[in-house]
Design a protein around this motif. Sequence first.
Motif, PDB file in Angstrom:
ATOM      1  N   HIS A 133      48.569  32.666   7.049  1.00  0.00           N
ATOM      2  CA  HIS A 133      47.950  33.185   8.275  1.00  0.00           C
ATOM      3  C   HIS A 133      48.902  33.011   9.462  1.00  0.00           C
ATOM      4  N   TRP A 134      49.353  31.761   9.648  1.00  0.00           N
ATOM      5  CA  TRP A 134      50.195  31.482  10.804  1.00  0.00           C
ATOM      6  C   TRP A 134      51.551  32.179  10.706  1.00  0.00           C
ATOM      7  N   GLY A 138      52.776  34.725  13.459  1.00  0.00           N
ATOM      8  CA  GLY A 138      54.042  34.468  14.125  1.00  0.00           C
ATOM      9  C   GLY A 138      54.987  35.659  14.067  1.00  0.00           C
ATOM     10  N   TRP A 197      40.167  28.918  15.243  1.00  0.00           N
ATOM     11  CA  TRP A 197      41.073  29.522  16.213  1.00  0.00           C
ATOM     12  C   TRP A 197      41.017  31.047  16.221  1.00  0.00           C
TER      13      TRP A 197
END
Length: 326
Positions: A133-134, A138, A197
């Motif tokens: 995901h990150w 990114g 988040w």
Amino acid sequence: MVVFLLAVGAACCLGLGFVLQQQAAQRAPRSDLLHWRLLLDLMRIPQWLLGTAFMVCGLALSALALDKGEVSLVEPLLATNLLFAMALARILTRQSLGRSGWCGVLLLAAGVTAFIVAGKPQGGGTEAGALRHWLTVGIVVGLTLLLVSTARRMPLLEEATLLALAAGLLYGLQDALTRTVAQRLDDHGLGEVLRTWEPYAVLAAGVVGLLLVQSAFEAAPLRMSLPALTAAQPLTGIACAVAFLGDQLRVTPGALAWEAAGLVCIVVGVVVIGRHPAMPGSGYQHGHGHLHRTEDGPDDGTGTGSGPDSGSGPSGGPGPDGDRGT
């Protein structure tokens, strides 16, 4: 069928909203470009507020479509917003569709059909972990920052295209994260969602994307920004969905060939329609193919302003080719 109707309804609202927003944004002062005060200035224009209302309706319908269907199915349908933008633009400009316009419509329709039929998008795959995901977020954010920083060094025509591409990346990411939020809301309720988040990332992507796309609308004609936005959003959304949502497409050689052909047709059709003379903004004045930066306000209707429709005429101002009149 429900997903199809929701996605097409969303595309209709988005297309109408984009045209209305751009017509208002082109009257904003050039000094507002990429500044938050641009949104504050636009809030004073009724036409922009109407366009924003259409856009909010489109976002709500697309969220419902994403809740009920896969991102890789909804995104190609959302790309048809350009058809509805063209329909409103034809009314405003009184331009006939012509051969190139029909060619773009057919390419876009054929591309959406080919991708959906060949790919048969479906969920059910395993959702990726936090690391993927990150990593995906990114990459998208990094590309967005690169496009924006590059755009600031370009003439206004090219800047508008790059800003719209950056907004399309964020909107595609927003669509994928919206699907995540909707699924979590169905499974765990609002309290659990607010402790993650993703909903805040959806909000941030939407606000920053709004600033980028309104700046693109302000900088140049709609034909320089909307095709880039419309092409980048579904491609990014599909990539994100496959990367971390577990969306699955058919991967046989024949299916992949048709999926690729469909995506190419979507992009080409979007560009052809977006550059059609019926799209608003053909009256912008520029020299040698480039709009130039100014820090002055919009045209005040007297012919002496520095807005997109001013700065030319027989009284000695610079003409369309950058030369002074005689």
